[in-house]
Design a protein around this motif. Structure first.
Motif, PDB file in Angstrom:
ATOM      1  N   TYR A 115      29.135  45.051   5.957  1.00 39.93           N
ATOM      2  CA  TYR A 115      30.346  45.819   5.228  1.00 39.93           C
ATOM      3  C   TYR A 115      31.535  45.358   5.690  1.00 39.93           C
ATOM      4  O   TYR A 115      32.455  45.879   5.064  1.00 39.93           O
ATOM      5  CB  TYR A 115      30.050  47.374   5.488  1.00 39.93           C
ATOM      6  N   GLY A 116      31.579  44.379   6.451  1.00 38.62           N
ATOM      7  CA  GLY A 116      33.020  44.133   6.909  1.00 38.62           C
ATOM      8  C   GLY A 116      33.773  43.377   5.860  1.00 38.62           C
ATOM      9  O   GLY A 116      33.272  43.072   4.767  1.00 38.62           O
ATOM     10  N   ARG A 117      35.343  42.917   6.273  1.00 41.05           N
ATOM     11  CA  ARG A 117      35.991  42.374   5.222  1.00 41.05           C
ATOM     12  C   ARG A 117      35.462  41.249   4.826  1.00 41.05           C
ATOM     13  O   ARG A 117      35.613  40.804   3.754  1.00 41.05           O
ATOM     14  CB  ARG A 117      37.396  42.355   5.987  1.00 41.05           C
ATOM     15  N   ALA A 118      34.907  40.387   5.693  1.00 39.47           N
ATOM     16  CA  ALA A 118      34.211  39.082   5.314  1.00 39.47           C
ATOM     17  C   ALA A 118      32.524  39.003   5.324  1.00 39.47           C
ATOM     18  O   ALA A 118      31.892  38.247   5.284  1.00 39.47           O
ATOM     19  CB  ALA A 118      34.759  37.977   6.171  1.00 39.47           C
ATOM     20  N   GLY A 119      32.074  40.428   5.099  1.00 49.11           N
ATOM     21  CA  GLY A 119      30.604  40.856   5.114  1.00 49.11           C
ATOM     22  C   GLY A 119      30.117  40.339   3.776  1.00 49.11           C
ATOM     23  O   GLY A 119      30.687  40.081   2.831  1.00 49.11           O
ATOM     24  N   TYR A 120      28.748  40.460   3.913  1.00 53.05           N
ATOM     25  CA  TYR A 120      27.747  39.957   2.806  1.00 53.05           C
ATOM     26  C   TYR A 120      28.181  40.809   1.454  1.00 53.05           C
ATOM     27  O   TYR A 120      27.785  40.401   0.212  1.00 53.05           O
ATOM     28  CB  TYR A 120      26.386  39.810   3.057  1.00 53.05           C
ATOM     29  N   PHE A 121      28.481  42.076   1.617  1.00 50.10           N
ATOM     30  CA  PHE A 121      28.767  42.948   0.622  1.00 50.10           C
ATOM     31  C   PHE A 121      30.206  42.837   0.051  1.00 50.10           C
ATOM     32  O   PHE A 121      30.520  43.606  -0.828  1.00 50.10           O
ATOM     33  CB  PHE A 121      28.306  44.397   0.956  1.00 50.10           C
ATOM     34  N   ALA A 122      31.087  42.268   0.804  1.00 53.42           N
ATOM     35  CA  ALA A 122      32.466  42.299   0.556  1.00 53.42           C
ATOM     36  C   ALA A 122      32.937  41.768  -1.055  1.00 53.42           C
ATOM     37  O   ALA A 122      33.640  42.493  -1.867  1.00 53.42           O
ATOM     38  CB  ALA A 122      33.289  41.376   1.421  1.00 53.42           C
ATOM     39  N   ARG A 132      40.788  43.805  -3.316  1.00 50.23           N
ATOM     40  CA  ARG A 132      39.924  43.280  -2.440  1.00 50.23           C
ATOM     41  C   ARG A 132      39.529  44.281  -1.233  1.00 50.23           C
ATOM     42  O   ARG A 132      40.382  45.117  -0.698  1.00 50.23           O
ATOM     43  CB  ARG A 132      41.011  42.389  -1.576  1.00 50.23           C
ATOM     44  N   TRP A 133      38.114  43.985  -1.122  1.00 52.95           N
ATOM     45  CA  TRP A 133      37.628  45.012   0.069  1.00 52.95           C
ATOM     46  C   TRP A 133      38.216  44.952   1.275  1.00 52.95           C
ATOM     47  O   TRP A 133      38.172  43.813   1.992  1.00 52.95           O
ATOM     48  CB  TRP A 133      36.079  44.646   0.118  1.00 52.95           C
ATOM     49  N   PRO A 134      38.661  45.963   1.862  1.00 56.00           N
ATOM     50  CA  PRO A 134      39.424  45.912   3.078  1.00 56.00           C
ATOM     51  C   PRO A 134      38.221  45.913   4.206  1.00 56.00           C
ATOM     52  O   PRO A 134      38.857  45.728   5.273  1.00 56.00           O
ATOM     53  CB  PRO A 134      40.215  47.395   3.260  1.00 56.00           C
ATOM     54  N   GLY A 135      36.983  46.249   4.110  1.00 55.24           N
ATOM     55  CA  GLY A 135      36.002  46.258   5.168  1.00 55.24           C
ATOM     56  C   GLY A 135      36.007  47.575   5.707  1.00 55.24           C
ATOM     57  O   GLY A 135      37.140  48.371   5.883  1.00 55.24           O
ATOM     58  N   ILE A 136      34.853  47.870   6.412  1.00 53.27           N
ATOM     59  CA  ILE A 136      34.982  49.084   7.050  1.00 53.27           C
ATOM     60  C   ILE A 136      35.257  49.012   8.563  1.00 53.27           C
ATOM     61  O   ILE A 136      34.739  48.534   9.319  1.00 53.27           O
ATOM     62  CB  ILE A 136      33.410  49.964   6.894  1.00 53.27           C
ATOM     63  N   TYR A 137      36.572  49.619   8.761  1.00 53.04           N
ATOM     64  CA  TYR A 137      37.044  49.813  10.218  1.00 53.04           C
ATOM     65  C   TYR A 137      37.248  51.283  10.103  1.00 53.04           C
ATOM     66  O   TYR A 137      37.344  51.997   9.146  1.00 53.04           O
ATOM     67  CB  TYR A 137      38.270  48.858  10.348  1.00 53.04           C
ATOM     68  N   GLY A 138      37.511  51.757  11.389  1.00 54.05           N
ATOM     69  CA  GLY A 138      37.951  53.140  11.707  1.00 54.05           C
ATOM     70  C   GLY A 138      36.848  54.023  11.257  1.00 54.05           C
ATOM     71  O   GLY A 138      35.627  53.655  11.659  1.00 54.05           O
ATOM     72  N   LEU A 139      37.244  55.246  10.748  1.00 56.17           N
ATOM     73  CA  LEU A 139      36.285  56.409  10.572  1.00 56.17           C
ATOM     74  C   LEU A 139      34.704  55.900  10.048  1.00 56.17           C
ATOM     75  O   LEU A 139      33.833  56.165  10.423  1.00 56.17           O
ATOM     76  CB  LEU A 139      36.948  57.751  10.049  1.00 56.17           C
ATOM     77  N   SER A 140      35.105  55.222   8.910  1.00 62.11           N
ATOM     78  CA  SER A 140      33.801  54.982   7.956  1.00 62.11           C
ATOM     79  C   SER A 140      33.181  54.067   8.687  1.00 62.11           C
ATOM     80  O   SER A 140      31.799  54.091   8.806  1.00 62.11           O
ATOM     81  CB  SER A 140      34.457  54.320   6.787  1.00 62.11           C
ATOM     82  N   GLY A 141      33.607  52.952   9.431  1.00 55.84           N
ATOM     83  CA  GLY A 141      32.538  52.126  10.356  1.00 55.84           C
ATOM     84  C   GLY A 141      31.976  52.831  11.270  1.00 55.84           C
ATOM     85  O   GLY A 141      30.797  52.416  11.356  1.00 55.84           O
ATOM     86  N   ILE A 142      32.476  53.533  12.053  1.00 56.20           N
ATOM     87  CA  ILE A 142      32.209  54.271  12.986  1.00 56.20           C
ATOM     88  C   ILE A 142      31.051  55.375  12.493  1.00 56.20           C
ATOM     89  O   ILE A 142      29.674  55.301  13.216  1.00 56.20           O
ATOM     90  CB  ILE A 142      33.229  55.460  13.700  1.00 56.20           C
TER      91      ILE A 142
END
Lengths: 538, 249
Positions: A115-122, A132-142
């Motif tokens: 799910y990251g910025r350069a991830g397979y689902f980006a 542009r998908w910002p990638g999951i960081y922060g609360l959503s990633g956690i």
């Protein structure tokens, strides 16, 4: 009284184990207390809005993670319980056990790879949202990472509770013509409700004290928990006063949670009548079948996704070069030795406490357990109140008066990881020991078998399998841990997770993915081999 | 849910019923039981007593053959559509529901009870000697009382067939006799066909008219209980199973 005499050795072993735990935790608090006394002014001034924000975020993300893990887990467990012959059910359950053995840092990388910025689902997400998908960081990633870990755990715990429903009750429900709703209301929900405080509490604690996930997926001061803030205060700002303030809040917080949960979970004792349930009479309707299948498949996709991403990303790394690298080889050796020692220590301590608890239970005349028995029962749970980072922080602050802090890394990693794994190890060993004791206690007393002979001839055969499981579990946990080593790690003492974090930090993503795959396989292989070994001999 | 306003008993016929647990030996049952008969099922552990009851109740599906109850083929009906009630050795009650609720489940699986249903529950509890214990939870009852609650539920269900799977195995001798007498009394009221799996020849003697002897997953003998127990006309295998514990003459 002979029952008392029989138990003396076991009680002594338990007292010794408690002393080790006490020394480890006490030493940490001594270090913190001493520092707080000398630098109390700056420690006091560290109680600032930043700390409040961090504390609030810690609780908020833990609450959300618990809700998002536990609610779906109830549906998943129920679906699995009502379909004992669901296609691939055994495989799904095994897959659900994988996150337990998977190092948090490996899972974090898997989540990023997906799910990251350069991830397979980006590309997909970018196309869907038209930006542009910002990638999951922060609360959503956690949250995603926490649910990845805790949904399968909670589902397995709930399922275990449901498996304890006597076969006759399923038959009764079939005979009385209970549909999905009535069956949930009268059979499944009472069992799940009884298990809920314990399961939700465990998940909440795991999320409130989660370090690695927040360190790797949390972003900046907006998404930082107390543990990560402690680490940053010690490693980057070298601000012991702030670390102490943070630690105090962390301990108070987790202590309060544990107390509240003990209250909630106290009513969890039910009368256990457990006939074996090899077959279950269940007749779900077609609509329910479809719904349950959808639930199971969704959960499966969510859990399998990051694992698959880890494997694919790892295979794209230059594995040949990594395998020849000195840093990787020495980190592997260090990791294996330290985790094996930690697992051994963990097993010894856990067995001592389990035996002492049982011996004390047998020796007492009163229906209420004494202080020592309760301590041997819940002593290991202390590590839940005092998370590894806090122990590490305490010793870090204390040991810097005695020379090079980083030289103590091996001892700290082994002891803290051993104690950290104890709640899990005790859960694996205790039922088997108590059951064996219930069967053999009188016979042993009658035949005068005690001490080492008893351990070797009577207890060990019953304990071999759960002990192997506990050892493997502790070793896998220790092997993948990035807590104490994050504080104490240096160029001299590097474990695999530490090396992985370094490569991530220097943006060598491909290297990190390769090491993550290796570390993940190591932990899983260990787990698999040891359960096999345990089964073959047990 | 189908309720049978005129209870009475129903005849049971098992025709070429075949069944095997995965990895277990094949079992085969052929049996005719008359309406309102009281039958004791006896045989060594593992001879198939519980399996036979589970097949009639619909908890297990046969590999071949038919189950007929009251002349109707129920082989492919789910358990709750069969005219059958069953009482197990234990776990007959839901621990978190009151006595009255546990009985009420016999009328409505969602506990939506009409006033008629509630009267039936009260009446059934009175007839099983549980008046005044409606609001108790199962853990506040003795083992015998719990089985009485299960029997009260049988009463409100009013099914023409009652299956008992060693329901009194964990009770003492005096309580056992009391329960057997209670079942006999219930039989006089509702005249349901009763099949009872038991290990104790005294249970069979006290209650049953017919005795079915099972061995190795097949029916090894059927006859009048008195004939079997007196040792005059039972098969030799039954005498071996019984050993010296013949019923008192």
């Amino acid at each position: 009284m002979t029952a008392r005499r029989q138990g003396q050795g076991r009680v002594a072993a338990g007292v010794l184990a408690l002393a080790v735990i006490g020394l480890l935790i006490g030493g940490a608090f001594f270090g913190l207390g001493q520092e707080a006394l000398t630098a109390w002014r700056s420690a006091l001034s560290a109680f600032d809005p930043y700390l409040v924000r961090v504390a609030r975020f810690t609780l908020w993300q833990a609450a959300l993670s618990t809700l998002l893990s536990v609610a779906p887990a109830i549906l998943v467990a129920r679906a699995l319980a009502r379909h004992p012959r669901f296609f691939g059910r055994g495989l799904i359950l095994q897959l659900f056990a994988v996150p337990l053995a998977l190092p948090a840092i490996v899972a974090a990388l898997g989540v990023l790879a997906l799910y990251g910025r350069a991830g397979y689902f980006a590309p997909l997400f970018s196309a869907l949202s038209e930006e542009r998908w910002p990638g999951i960081y922060g609360l959503s990633g956690i949250l995603v990472a926490h649910v990845f870990f805790n949904l399968p755990l909670a589902a397995r715990l709930f399922l275990a509770a449901l498996e304890n429903v006597p076969a006759d009750q399923w038959r009764l429900s079939a005979q009385l013509g209970m549909g999905a709703f009535s069956s949930f209301r009268f059979i499944e929900w009472p069992v799940l409700r009884a298990a809920l405080p314990g399961v939700a509490g465990l998940v909440f604690m795991l999320c409130a004290t989660s370090f690695t996930i927040v360190l790797t997926l949390g972003g900046g001061p907006r998404a930082t928990t107390l543990e990560v803030a402690i680490y940053q205060a010690l490693r980057f700002d070298f601000d012991p006063a702030r670390a102490i303030a943070l630690t105090l809040v962390q301990v108070a917080l987790t202590g309060a949670i544990v107390l509240a949960l003990a209250r909630l979970g106290a009513a969890m004792t039910g009368d256990a009548s457990l006939p074996v349930a090899p077959r279950r009479a269940l007749f779900p309707g077609r609509g329910e079948k479809g719904f349950n299948a959808a639930i199971i498949l969704l959960a499966l996709a969510f859990v399998a996704g990051p694992m698959a991403a880890t494997v694919i990303a790892g295979l794209q790394a230059d594995l040949g070069r990594l395998a020849g690298e000195n840093a990787v080889l020495s980190a592997t050796a260090t990791s294996l030795v330290l985790s094996a020692l930690a697992a051994l220590l963990c097993l010894l301590l856990s067995l001592s406490l389990v035996m002492a608890r049982r011996a004390l239970e047998l020796a007492r005349a009163a229906p209420v357990p004494g202080l020592l028995e309760r301590m041997s029962d819940t002593g290991a749970a202390m590590v839940l109140i005092v998370p590894p980072i806090v122990i590490g922080a305490g010793w870090f602050v204390l040991l810097r008066h005695f020379g090079d802090v980083f030289a103590f890394a091996p001892v700290m990693v082994v002891t803290v990881n051993a104690v950290m794994a104890m709640p899990f190890a005790m859960r694996a060993v205790r039922p088997a020991y108590d059951a064996a004791s219930a069967r053999h206690e009188k016979l042993c007393a009658a035949l005068g078998i005690s001490g080492w002979n008893r351990l070797r001839l009577v207890d060990w055969p019953a304990l071999r399998k759960p002990a192997a499981t506990a050892f493997a579990f502790a070793m896998a946990l220790s092997l993948g841990d990035l807590g104490v080593i994050a504080l104490f790690g240096s160029d001299r003492v590097q474990t695999l997770p530490y090396l992985l974090l370094q490569r991530m930090g220097s943006y060598r993503t491909a290297d990190a993915a390769g090491i993550a795959l290796f570390l993940g396989l190591l932990c899983l292989g260990l787990m698999f081999a040891a359960t096999r070994w345990g089964k073959g001999r047990g | 849910m189908t309720r049978h306003d005129d209870p009475g008993g129903a005849a049971i016929r098992l025709e070429g019923l075949r069944f095997a647990y995965s990895g277990g030996a094949a079992m085969r049952f052929d049996l005719k039981i008359g309406a309102s008969d009281i039958v004791a099922l006896m045989g060594p552990s593992g001879s198939g007593k519980s399996t036979l009851l589970n097949l009639i109740a619909g908890f297990e599906a046969p590999d071949a053959g038919r189950v007929l109850i009251g002349g109707e083929d129920v082989t492919h009906l789910p358990p709750h559509r069969r005219p059958v009630s069953m009482v197990f050795q234990e776990n007959n009650l839901f621990a978190h529901l009151t006595v009255a609720q546990n009985v009420g489940l016999g009328r409505s699986a969602g506990l939506r009870l009409s006033s008629v249903d509630q009267m039936a529950v009260t009446d059934a509890l009175a007839r099983t000697g549980l008046a005044g214990k409606e609001e108790r939870l199962p853990h506040a009852l003795s083992g015998g009382e719990r089985q009485r609650v299960a029997l009260a539920r049988v009463l409100v269900r009013e099914r023409p067939v009652l299956l008992l799977d060693e329901p009194f195995a964990s009770l003492g001798p005096a309580l056992r006799d009391e329960m057997l007498d209670l079942i006999a009394a219930l039989h006089r009221e509702q005249a349901m066909t009763i099949l009872m799996a038991t290990h104790d020849p005294r249970d069979a003697e006290r209650l049953s008219k017919t005795l079915v002897f099972l061995e190795n997953g097949a029916i090894a003998g059927v006859g009048a209980t008195m004939d079997f127990l007196s040792g005059r006309r039972g098969p030799a295998a039954f005498d071996r199973y019984l050993g010296t514990r013949k019923a008192p003459q």
